[in-house]
Design an enzyme around this catalytic site. Structure first.
Site, PDB file in Angstrom:
ATOM      1  CG  ASP A 197      -2.178   0.869   0.965  1.00  0.00           C
ATOM      2  OD1 ASP A 197      -2.174   1.659  -0.006  1.00  0.00           O
ATOM      3  OD2 ASP A 197      -3.132   0.807   1.753  1.00  0.00           O
TER       4      ASP A 197
HETATM    5  C1  BGC Z   1      -5.090   3.257   0.325  1.00  0.00           C
HETATM    6  C2  BGC Z   1      -5.366   2.179  -0.696  1.00  0.00           C
HETATM    7  C3  BGC Z   1      -5.287   2.734  -2.096  1.00  0.00           C
HETATM    8  C4  BGC Z   1      -3.930   3.381  -2.293  1.00  0.00           C
HETATM    9  C5  BGC Z   1      -3.732   3.945  -3.684  1.00  0.00           C
HETATM   10  C6  BGC Z   1      -3.855   4.055  -0.005  1.00  0.00           C
HETATM   11  O1  BGC Z   1      -3.776   5.183   0.798  1.00  0.00           O
HETATM   12  O2  BGC Z   1      -4.958   2.671   1.603  1.00  0.00           O
HETATM   13  O3  BGC Z   1      -6.642   1.632  -0.454  1.00  0.00           O
HETATM   14  O4  BGC Z   1      -5.501   1.727  -3.038  1.00  0.00           O
HETATM   15  O5  BGC Z   1      -3.808   4.433  -1.354  1.00  0.00           O
HETATM   16  O6  BGC Z   1      -4.527   5.034  -3.919  1.00  0.00           O
END
Ligand code: BGC
Length: 776
Positions: free
Chosen positions: A310
């Site tokens: 993530d």
């Molecule tokens: C979130 C994810 C997301 C990623 C990309 C993160 O802050 O936890 O769910 O897919 O960002 O945008």
């Protein structure tokens, strides 16, 4: 050529569930062999790197770009030429773009990548409840509302449309679906997934993966995208209730509940990628958790897809979790734990750092080769080598009326009627209505976060063509009969929880001369950490407004438009009717108007337990001791009572349903057998309606204190007045197993109670079985 290499394994859950195959395509594997044979270590590490779009934007800095967005060719040369980066994510400046702009961006990137390495870039984006970052896309209810529909066909269809519209944006990969069990009402991402139950999450997640990916995971068609199941796992139950803070989950609960949607969407849905949980579970940062990433997923499930980190979570091992003393150590931990692709998102230092680690022998070449093979496999499966970019014109159905009709149908089926005293709803056609409350006239609150931007603050700019609740009620009941006086409004340029000075007396005055008050309360849009809260109670202003309007004596219909269940016990009893809208998307206003007018019969059911007290957070599948009359002999009382506002699975209709003749194919059963449960459901009222038939089981005695109830199957049926349908639900005996304290699946001899509606039946397991395998 196809399927010459097959890894067969038995699907874990339920003896009757099929033996699923994850199939590698020999042709693809050979192509990967030949590409990898010519790759340098630097090129391989580049394939494991994902950066944010703004890094290659012109002007500004790596975090922001000038408008209109243009690719900065010098930066592109650095990113692709020097670092050979294989993946890009996100939009620029946190705003939606047209499909034409997306086409231009992706074409520019791909042309440079092909020229440099011959390997196309893998573009990834969040397509939450629609293609979040594309203007004009179809926006569905957020996942919590999709769960409330209990309609897996609608879920699959919604994801199919989102996939098409994501492809129309030149993007072949979405970071979705989200299947974190939303078992804590305080968590700001509860609405991004399918509520508190493992089975419901698994069913919806599998449907969503199929909708996104289509039927052939080795050849994902040009209207489909790769899914990314997230956030693996246990992310949704932080002890503090705040986002990205540690969770404590028993070993039993981890495998039995949190793992289940991931297992199902990989084994039954064929998900092509997975995103790791940003947080910490039982003291271990998931991004450094070899056991959960490599053993549970790659080994036990034979997962052949990509595990992506993530946002900045490798860096977080150092700067947030402090389990690494240097960035280099953090990279080593994450890659060795099993992360294949690192979402950095702004830091190119990852590339030389990983090269160094390999050269020093701290990360093996085998690990690198495994990760790169997975990334390249995904690119081949998506057809990117043959067609790395395309014309937006190839997608004429982008945002079309048919897709919007499905989004409207989903909103209709998601709205959950929680109270309807004296059958006050539906309202008469000539009703004179005051529409009040902070959520009465806002497209932003209907959509929530992940709508045209991360926090949803730009919704009004993009969603002008759709109806707010006030506008939809004007259309339905006539402009002259509907007046608007909010009483409370949000500070639209503030944080999500800020409100303007309330004008309660104005709303009270406006109630004069109307027959009904439709009071729309809840939350402004937010997501992730900015949505953290300190108090679950509905805001003080909103509560005061509700009490003041109730004092007018006019019937108040309370409409909740919120990402998580804010406590309403002070105002619930004074409301004649209560409807939960969740975050219904662009058609939420229209769907509510249809329901209030009786043109649509509500059929949503709560996918979570609606709490009544801050200290009464509980899930429907709690342990007996969590809600028990524990009076013992003598003077002492050991009872623990937990009152809830509304239970899981609750939701009223304008008609009534009767349940009869529950039968089970066999009263005594052994592990591995398949039981069949049938029940008759009759529409005993006067209007047509849809009913979700739910099968619950209770293990009456078990060696680990059993959950009081578990949802084992559901089916949504449509019934005309007076009509009866026999609903048949297969129940594999192994689905009744639990995970014991040693982490092993166990089905114990003894009695189980089955319940469907008002009907109950007792069945008996004849022998105990404990599985030595991670699956059952
Ligand atoms: C979130 C994810 C997301 C990623 C990309 C993160 O802050 O936890 O769910 O897919 O960002 O945008």
């Amino acid at each position: 050529m196809l399927v010459s290499l097959t890894m067969l394994f038995i699907a874990c859950s339920g003896g009757a569930k099929r033996s699923d195959a994850i199939t590698l395509d020999a042709g693809i594997e050979r192509k990967i062999d030949s590409v990898m044979a010519g790759m340098t270590l630097e090129e391989k590490v580049g394939q494991m790197t994902q950066l944010a779009l703004d890094v290659i934007g012109e002007g500004g800095n790596v975090y922001y770009s000038h408008e209109p967005f243009r690719v900065n060719h010098a930066m592109l040369d650095t990113v692709i030429g020097t670092y050979k980066v294989g993946s890009i994510l996100n939009t620029s400046n946190n705003r939606a773009r047209t499909t034409e702009v997306w086409e231009e961006i992706v074409r520019t990137i791909q042309q440079r990548a092909l020229q440099e390495t011959g390997i196309p870039v893998l573009y990834g984006i969040d397509s939450n409840h629609g293609t979040t970052y594309t203007a004009g896309e179809t926006l569905f209810p957020q996942a919590i509302g999709m769960a409330a529909t209990f309609n897996v066909e609608l879920m699959e269809e919604g994801s199919r449309i989102s996939a098409y519209e994501t492809r129309a944006s030149n993007i072949p990969w979405t970071f979705n679906p989200t299947m974190d069990l939303g078992r804590d009402a305080r968590w700001p991402r509860q609405w991004e997934s399918y509520g508190e139950d493992a089975y419901l999450n698994a069913q919806m997640a599998v449907a969503s993966v199929k909708g996104f990916q289509g039927s052939d995971r080795n050849r994902v068609g040009s209207h489909s995208v790769a899914a990314c199941v997230k956030h693996y796992m246990g992310y949704g139950v932080p002890v503090s209730g705040k986002d990205r803070t540690p969770a404590t989950i028993s070993e039993s609960e981890l495998r039995e509940k949190h793992f289940e949607p991931f297992r199902a969407s990989i084994v039954e849905g064929g998900a092509l990628s997975l995103m790791a949980n940003s947080g910490i579970v039982n003291g271990v940062s998931t991004h450094a958790d070899y056991r959960l990433l490599t053993e549970w997923v790659k080994e036990d499930l034979n997962f052949d897809g990509v595990i992506v980190s993530d946002w900045a979570d490798v860096q977080n091992l150092l700067s947030r979790d402090r389990i690494a003393a240097s960035y280099k150590e953090a990279v080593k931990m994450a890659i060795n734990a099993g992360i294949d692709l690192v979402m950095e998102p702004y830091n190119t230092a990852f590339c030389p750092t990983l090269v160094e680690l390999v050269n020093e022998g701290a990360v093996s070449m085998n690990r690198i080769n495994d990760a790169v093979r997975r990334v390249l496999r995904l690119k081949y499966r998506l057809g990117l080598f043959e067609k790395p970019y395309w014309s937006a014109l190839e997608y004429p159905d982008f945002g079309c009326a048919e897709s919007e009709a499905i989004a409207k149908a989903a909103a209709d089926e998601s709205i959950t009627l929680l109270k309807n005293d004296e059958g006050i709803l539906p309202l008469p056609g000539n009703a004179r209505i005051l529409v009040a409350g902070s959520n009465a006239h806002s497209m932003r609150t209907l959509n929530g976060g992940w709508s045209y931007s991360w926090q949803g603050e730009k919704v009004e700019e993009f969603a002008q063509d759709y109806n707010t609740i006030y506008e939809a009620l004007q259309e339905k009941f006539g402009a002259d009969n509907v007046r608007y006086e909010p009483g409370v409004t949000y500070k639209m340029d503030g944080t999500y929880d800020q409100e303007n000075e309330p004008e309660i007396s104005k709303a009270v005055a406006a109630a004069r001369g109307v027959d009904y008050i439709v009071l729309c309360l809840g939350e402004n849009s937010y997501c992730e950490t900015p949505g953290n809260l300190d108090e679950l109670m509905l805001s003080e202003n909103q509560t005061r407004l509700a009490l003041a309007l109730q004092e007018t004596g006019k019937p108040v219909i309370l409409v909740l438009n919120e990402g998580r269940p804010r406590l309403i016990r002070e105002i619930e009893s004074g409301a004649k009717a209560v409807l939960q809208l969740y975050l219904p998307g662009n058609f939420g206003g229209d769907a509510l108007a249809d329901i209030l007018a009786g043109d649509v019969n509500p059929s949503g059911k709560l996918p979570y337990t609606y709490p009544k007290y801050e200290q009464g957070l509980i899930t429907y599948d709690h342990k007996p001791s969590q809600n028990i009359d524990g009076r013992m002999e003598g003077a002492y009382d050991y009872g623990a009572q937990t009152s809830v506002q509304y239970p899981f699975g609750y939701g009223l209709s304008y008609t009534t349903f009767r349940y009869d003749n529950l039968t089970v194919s066999q009263k005594d059963f052994a592990p591995g057998e398949l039981l069949t449960v049938t029940v008759e459901v009759t529409n005993s009222g006067v209007v047509a309606g849809k009913e979700t038939v739910m099968l619950f089981s209770s293990d009456l005695v078990a060696s680990l204190s059993p959950d009081v109830r578990r949802l084992r199957a559901f089916q949504k049926v449509m019934l005309e007045p007076g009509e009866t349908k026999t609903v048949t639900m297969p129940l594999p005996a192994n689905d009744l197993a639990f995970v014991n304290a040693q982490g092993k699946w166990t089905l114990e001899e003894g009695e189980f109670m089955l319940q469907v509606g008002t009907q109950v039946e007792t069945i008996r397991c004849k022998e105990t079985k404990v599985w030595d395998t991670p699956s059952r």
